[in-house]
Design a protein around this motif. Structure first.
Motif, PDB file in Angstrom:
ATOM      1  N   ASN A   1       0.834  -0.978   0.224  1.00  0.00           N
ATOM      2  CA  ASN A   1       0.073  -0.034   0.041  1.00  0.00           C
ATOM      3  C   ASN A   1       0.845   1.259  -0.088  1.00  0.00           C
ATOM      4  OD1 ASN A   1      -2.337  -1.678  -0.089  1.00  0.00           O
ATOM      5  ND2 ASN A   1      -2.348  -1.602   2.335  1.00  0.00           N
TER       6      ASN A   1
ATOM      7  N   GLU B   1      -6.862  -2.407   2.461  1.00  0.00           N
ATOM      8  CA  GLU B   1      -6.728  -1.282   3.613  1.00  0.00           C
ATOM      9  C   GLU B   1      -6.122  -0.356   2.747  1.00  0.00           C
ATOM     10  OE1 GLU B   1      -6.084  -4.989   6.238  1.00  0.00           O
ATOM     11  OE2 GLU B   1      -5.506  -4.365   4.289  1.00  0.00           O
ATOM     12  N   GLY B   2      -5.474  -0.374   1.613  1.00  0.00           N
ATOM     13  CA  GLY B   2      -4.840   0.436   0.915  1.00  0.00           C
ATOM     14  C   GLY B   2      -5.776   1.289  -0.167  1.00  0.00           C
ATOM     15  N   LEU B   3      -6.982   0.948  -0.251  1.00  0.00           N
ATOM     16  CA  LEU B   3      -8.021   1.531  -1.411  1.00  0.00           C
ATOM     17  C   LEU B   3      -8.471   2.871  -0.881  1.00  0.00           C
ATOM     18  CD1 LEU B   3      -9.903  -1.752  -2.550  1.00  0.00           C
ATOM     19  CD2 LEU B   3      -7.993  -0.767  -3.568  1.00  0.00           C
TER      20      LEU B   3
ATOM     21  N   SER C   1      -1.068  -4.459  -2.977  1.00  0.00           N
ATOM     22  CA  SER C   1      -2.067  -3.664  -2.794  1.00  0.00           C
ATOM     23  C   SER C   1      -3.149  -4.575  -1.800  1.00  0.00           C
ATOM     24  CB  SER C   1      -2.813  -2.767  -3.934  1.00  0.00           C
ATOM     25  OG  SER C   1      -1.795  -2.113  -4.467  1.00  0.00           O
ATOM     26  N   THR C   2      -3.580  -3.918  -0.837  1.00  0.00           N
ATOM     27  CA  THR C   2      -4.689  -4.778  -0.135  1.00  0.00           C
ATOM     28  C   THR C   2      -5.716  -3.831  -0.110  1.00  0.00           C
ATOM     29  OG1 THR C   2      -3.944  -3.858   2.075  1.00  0.00           O
ATOM     30  CG2 THR C   2      -2.594  -5.896   1.264  1.00  0.00           C
TER      31      THR C   2
END
Length: 163
Positions: free
Chosen positions: A9, A76-78, A73-74
């Motif tokens: 992220n 949580e990173g959106l 990217s997970t």
């Protein structure tokens, strides 16, 4: 033990991990990012889907050491602070979740799908591409609606930006 450096992220993380550490374990146990769920441990359910260097992958079968230097990217990173990513907002708006267990993996697979297809999707394509992600609650109807809605928003935003 190995030292592994992975950007997650947007932040570089260097950790010492056992060689057998799976990416999902690295994310959850070493970084505290518990949005990536452990479902089946056999790549059957897709609850652990994340994006590695632009490709949606199931993190339960990838060794963290094997993606040294990668960008992950997970879910949580959106979001951007309190502003949800368009796919997250569409899942909320169209009730694309019930128990929520599959939701992070569905969202990450959908984000990747929309990006790869530049938002040009139809129901058949969405259903085909989400075959590897299982939901035991919704029957997919609202998930498909959410993905198509987010894809339309993506397509419209990119068309306006191109003008």
């Amino acid at each position: 033990m190995s030292n592994v450096a992975i950007t997650v992220n947007g932040t570089l993380h260097t950790k010492e991990v056992e060689d057998r550490t799976l990416l999902v374990q690295f994310l959850r146990d070493h970084l505290g990012l518990t949005g990536t769920h452990v479902g089946c441990d056999t790549t059957q359910c897709g609850a652990c889907t994340v994006i590695v260097d632009g490709k949606a992958v199931k993190s339960c079968t990838i060794l963290a050491a094997s993606i040294e230097g990668a960008s992950v990217s997970t879910v949580e990173g959106l979001a951007d602070g309190e502003k949800l990513h368009d796919v997250q907002a569409a899942f909320h708006e169209h009730h694309g979740l019930q128990c929520g267990f599959c939701t992070p993996g569905m969202i990450m697979a959908s984000v990747n799908m929309i990006e790869r297809h530049d938002g040009v999707l139809d129901e058949a394509t969405v259903r085909h591409e989400l075959e590897g992600n299982l939901c035991r609650c919704t029957g997919y109807h609202n998930i498909i609606k959410a993905v198509l809605s987010a894809a339309e928003k993506h397509r419209t935003a990119h068309a306006v930006a191109a003008e």
